[in-house]
Design an enzyme around this catalytic site. Structure first.
Site, mmCIF file in Angstrom:
data_model
loop_
_atom_site.group_PDB
_atom_site.id
_atom_site.type_symbol
_atom_site.label_atom_id
_atom_site.label_comp_id
_atom_site.label_asym_id
_atom_site.label_seq_id
_atom_site.Cartn_x
_atom_site.Cartn_y
_atom_site.Cartn_z
ATOM 1 N N GLU A 193 0.822 -1.380 0.121
ATOM 2 C CA GLU A 193 0.160 0.196 0.496
ATOM 3 C C GLU A 193 0.892 1.505 -0.280
ATOM 4 O O GLU A 193 1.840 1.049 -0.036
ATOM 5 C CB GLU A 193 -1.089 -0.139 1.342
ATOM 6 C CG GLU A 193 -0.231 0.002 2.549
ATOM 7 C CD GLU A 193 -1.148 0.540 4.051
ATOM 8 O OE1 GLU A 193 -1.698 1.517 3.569
ATOM 9 O OE2 GLU A 193 -1.325 -0.113 4.477
ATOM 10 N N LYS A 223 -3.388 -1.790 15.540
ATOM 11 C CA LYS A 223 -2.369 -0.377 16.750
ATOM 12 C C LYS A 223 -3.170 -0.355 17.501
ATOM 13 O O LYS A 223 -5.474 -0.259 17.317
ATOM 14 C CB LYS A 223 -2.150 0.915 16.122
ATOM 15 C CG LYS A 223 -1.175 0.694 15.594
ATOM 16 C CD LYS A 223 -0.785 2.341 15.656
ATOM 17 C CE LYS A 223 0.903 2.036 14.308
ATOM 18 N NZ LYS A 223 -0.103 2.621 12.886
HETATM 19 N N1 PSU Z 1 -2.869 1.286 10.854
HETATM 20 C C1 PSU Z 1 -1.368 1.896 10.571
HETATM 21 N N2 PSU Z 1 -0.367 2.821 9.544
HETATM 22 C C2 PSU Z 1 -1.631 2.768 8.596
HETATM 23 C C3 PSU Z 1 -2.908 2.607 8.678
HETATM 24 C C4 PSU Z 1 -3.417 2.374 9.730
HETATM 25 O O1 PSU Z 1 -0.831 0.958 12.077
HETATM 26 O O2 PSU Z 1 -0.671 3.386 8.197
HETATM 27 C C5 PSU Z 1 -3.272 3.136 7.309
HETATM 28 C C6 PSU Z 1 -3.287 2.047 6.108
HETATM 29 O O3 PSU Z 1 -4.091 2.258 4.774
HETATM 30 C C7 PSU Z 1 -5.329 1.733 6.998
HETATM 31 C C8 PSU Z 1 -5.589 3.139 7.160
HETATM 32 O O4 PSU Z 1 -6.121 1.129 5.591
HETATM 33 O O5 PSU Z 1 -4.976 4.120 7.600
HETATM 34 C C9 PSU Z 1 -6.495 3.467 7.507
HETATM 35 O O6 PSU Z 1 -7.579 4.569 7.753
HETATM 36 P P1 PSU Z 1 -9.336 4.357 8.099
HETATM 37 O O7 PSU Z 1 -9.047 4.181 10.033
HETATM 38 O O8 PSU Z 1 -8.998 6.059 8.286
HETATM 39 O O9 PSU Z 1 -9.780 3.890 7.812
#
Ligand code: PSU
Ligand code: MN
Length: 306
Positions: free
Chosen positions: A25, A160
């Protein structure tokens, strides 16, 4: 092939000749780590995948094109531009393409574009999930819905503790997404190997991971599979130090009224700042650990046919 998708020559050749490919990603590059460590990490990740017998396909949206496989210059651009690159989740994708814009793909859009390109294995750091307090905010990452629908295996280091990990597991159970611990029965919590929560299944080899995915695919079941791979012991962080930083970051987000797609990047950046360089190094190392497993699993999957 879909008219908006570009595969790099390396990825295209690999797909045509049946080589194993691992998707990666780009939100982790533009929003997840500071420059220039983000670029260095993204390039190392590609090298590790090649060393383990597979082809890396870093995914992003560049000038309205869906890219599977980026040049080093494109990775440098995404890393240097950082948070000015729009974070692209499912709902953003058609608009960014229509307007010819760039997008850093989250787990959701990386799964979507990987699937469009025929790639079945995707490795990253952490996924989105059900946020703490979601009972009130309704903040549930689109990543979970994508795992429910799109047939891609996602290898991560758990999630996390900025999230409610228990509710995240409940949601995945409702959606029928298998959650596998790699060599463990406990859900890893990203920086820490422990969450106190059990996963559905422990699987101990890339071959057995591949077999589980192969069976799901042959049965024609929709949706992905989530593999949670604990951070290597040597890089695992002290749980209480991380928890303190997370509590502080959550309090600040609430005070500042941070919401929507900004929540996750805000929390990730604050936790990284509050824990200093240690957490960045741990983050990098767990990604390396995951992409290696991704390359091994993609190779094993190719041996099972298709
Ligand atoms: N959690 C992490 N590192 C990240 C992300 C999540 O520890 O970089 C990023 C990933 O790309 C994940 C996104 O798909 O955040 C999720 O965002 P949201 O909670 O807005 O869906
Ligand atoms: Mn959200």
């Amino acid at each position: 092939m879909n008219q908006f998708l570009d595969m790099s020559p390396e990825v295209k050749e690999a797909m045509e000749t049946g080589k194993p490919v691992v998707a990666l990603e780009s939100t982790i590059i533009s929003h997840g780590m500071p420059y220039p460590k983000n670029v260095e990490t993204a390039l190392n990740v590609q090298r590790i995948i090649r060393e383990n017998g597979a082809v890396p396909a870093t995914i992003a949206i560049i000038k309205g094109r869906l890219k599977a496989g980026l040049t080093d210059n494109e990775i440098e651009y995404l890393g240097k531009t950082g948070r000015a690159v729009p974070k692209a989740s499912r709902r953003d994708l058609p608009i960014l393409v229509a307007e010819g814009k760039d997008g850093a793909t989250t787990v959701t859009t990386t799964m979507m574009i990987a699937h469009m390109a025929g790639i079945e294995v995707f490795a990253t750091g952490g996924i989105g999930g059900v946020h703490r307090g979601a009972q009130k905010t309704f903040d549930i990452s689109a990543d979970l819905e994508e795992l429910a629908n799109t047939p891609v295996m996602v290898i991560c280091a758990g999630a996390k503790a900025i999230l409610d990990l228990g509710l995240t597991l409940e949601y995945l159970e409702t959606k029928g997404v298998p959650v596998i611990g790699y060599g463990t029965q406990e859900l890893p919590a990203f920086y820490s190997r422990h969450s106190g929560l059990k996963v559905d299944y422990e699987i101990d080899t890339p071959q057995d991971l591949a077999m589980a995915f192969h069976v799901k695919r042959e049965l024609g079941m929709k949706g992905g599979m989530l593999v949670t791979n604990p951070i290597p012991e040597a890089y695992a962080m002290d749980g209480t130090k991380i928890d303190k930083a997370i509590d502080q970051a959550l309090k600040e987000a609430d005070q500042q009224g941070v919401h929507g797609k900004e929540t996750t990047p805000f929390l990730l950046a604050r936790v990284a700042e509050l824990t200093g360089g240690d957490s960045l190094e741990s983050n990098i190392q767990l990604v390396y650990n995951n992409v290696k497993l991704g390359a091994q699993t993609a190779s094993a999957l190719k041996k099972l046919g298709k």
